[in-house]
Write a protein that holds these residues in place. Sequence first.
Motif, mmCIF file in Angstrom:
data_model
loop_
_atom_site.group_PDB
_atom_site.id
_atom_site.type_symbol
_atom_site.label_atom_id
_atom_site.label_comp_id
_atom_site.label_asym_id
_atom_site.label_seq_id
_atom_site.Cartn_x
_atom_site.Cartn_y
_atom_site.Cartn_z
ATOM 1 N N PRO A 279 1.671 -4.263 -1.215
ATOM 2 C CA PRO A 279 0.501 -3.841 -1.514
ATOM 3 C C PRO A 279 0.265 -4.132 -3.102
ATOM 4 C CG PRO A 279 1.404 -2.410 0.153
ATOM 5 C CD PRO A 279 2.408 -3.489 -0.425
ATOM 6 N N THR A 281 -0.709 -1.651 -5.953
ATOM 7 C CA THR A 281 -0.947 0.041 -5.730
ATOM 8 C C THR A 281 -0.867 0.230 -7.369
ATOM 9 O OG1 THR A 281 1.487 0.224 -5.948
ATOM 10 C CG2 THR A 281 0.386 0.188 -3.833
ATOM 11 N N ASP A 295 3.162 1.757 0.380
ATOM 12 C CA ASP A 295 1.462 1.940 0.424
ATOM 13 C C ASP A 295 1.038 3.051 -0.043
ATOM 14 O OD1 ASP A 295 2.463 -0.241 2.195
ATOM 15 O OD2 ASP A 295 2.629 0.777 3.924
ATOM 16 N N GLU A 314 -5.328 -3.755 2.259
ATOM 17 C CA GLU A 314 -3.849 -4.313 2.168
ATOM 18 C C GLU A 314 -3.217 -2.976 1.135
ATOM 19 O OE1 GLU A 314 -3.174 -6.098 4.388
ATOM 20 O OE2 GLU A 314 -3.578 -8.325 3.793
ATOM 21 N N THR A 316 -3.194 0.155 1.493
ATOM 22 C CA THR A 316 -2.773 1.032 2.155
ATOM 23 C C THR A 316 -1.858 0.664 3.081
ATOM 24 O OG1 THR A 316 -4.187 0.626 3.940
ATOM 25 C CG2 THR A 316 -5.091 2.306 1.958
ATOM 26 N N GLY A 317 -1.347 -0.805 2.962
ATOM 27 C CA GLY A 317 -0.449 -1.397 3.997
ATOM 28 C C GLY A 317 -0.890 -2.749 4.556
#
Length: 465
Positions: A279, A281, A295, A314, A316-317
């Motif tokens: 991910p 982030t 995530d 994606e 978030t996972g």
Amino acid sequence: MTDRPHLAVIGAGPAGLAATVAAASGGIRVTLVDSAADAGGQFYRQPAAALGARRPQALHHRWRTWVRLRDGLRTHVKAGTARHLTNHHVWFVERHEHGFTVHALLGPEQVDPVEVRADAVLLATGGYEKVLPFPGWTLPGVVTAGGAQAMLKGALAVSGRSAVVAGTGPLLLPVATGLAAAGVEVAALVESAGPKAFVRRTRALVAQPGKVAEGAQYAARLLRHRVRLLAGHAVVEAHGTERLAAVTVAALDTDGRVRPGTERRIPCDTLAVGHGMLPHTDLAQTSGCRLDGPDVHVDDEQRTSVPGVWAAGETTGIGGAALSLAEGHIAGRSVAARLQDTDPDPRAWAAAARTRARLRAFSAALDSVYAPPAHWTEQVTDDTVVCRCEEVTGGAIREAVTELGAGDPRTVKLLTRAGMGWCQGRVCGPAVAGLAGCELTPSRRPFARPVPLGVLARAGESEEH
């Protein structure tokens, strides 16, 4: 329209598009901010109009969904309830008492600052590929699986006439079939996951018959194009001088180690390789959002731990486009209600929530099936370049661990410069962590991308875009 609550959506892939349409339909203003020239993200990447593609839908599945999202966005832009800002590279999301300011750099040079002020932010920043190193992986002709797909979708181009597609993960299937349909001789699809891995997860996999049918369609295309599937195998070396000329492939045992004597050499001028995805982030971390492993953590409404910040897709996972669409729809509905001081009614997104639950379970099963070989580090020789930006080898990383006592990627970085280059460890991070024998932990960065000092000095002075 300017008196309506304002949401900034960052990322115009499936999750961002679904969220934008849902939120704008719910009665709030939406600004969709994206770094690409067109909406769609990697999944719905479109060829440039100048290329004159007659059947762009041939490069995609779920084309009708894309048309619906595209037309929905256009309708809201025309009505003035949404804006779509292209070529905007977001580097920071600033939180203050009046809401949020999204800081971006405009255009290909990424030097002109732009600011977007909003009452809430929705992060739909997607994911990026994970590629684990092996001898020869820096040769011209070795590309990521997603890179090969992006060339095909966006430029109608391929990097060679003969290819091997290798690594692990569901992305390898559309890449191999797409290249074969484009006229490339795909000599082999080399998947490190063996048949037994799928058998162990049969119950979870068959719970999604649509996904199973999709996989069967890809398998049929592989057979039609006579692409050889080598399951339980891995590329252990790429060969060539000026560019790639061949790869060596070997079978793996049940522990994920190369079985001696099974090596075979396959001539090719392109190797499309990938080992799953991670991910994105960076923006979530700089905003203070909590992470669950790699995530971004979200609740049932896709809200992060930071008030006023939602996340979907994606980031978030990793779970694919269908899951991203469901999460984006839920997030958009939730934001629209919350910004208008009403309690969201979960019944409004009940179907999407059911889809989300099923696909999250399916994705968890796939994660266990498509895990990279447990002993992949054994194939990284001491002279294999691991960090391409700083040209740090596997031997230098091993020395930092065994001789200098490094026990985590940050210490390895300080001792070897691995991860200090332009990509800031996004490419080499998983490999450095693997060679150091520790878990990959996301790095905390003050900004999501490099920023000119002049832009930092003038931050807050730009007019709202």
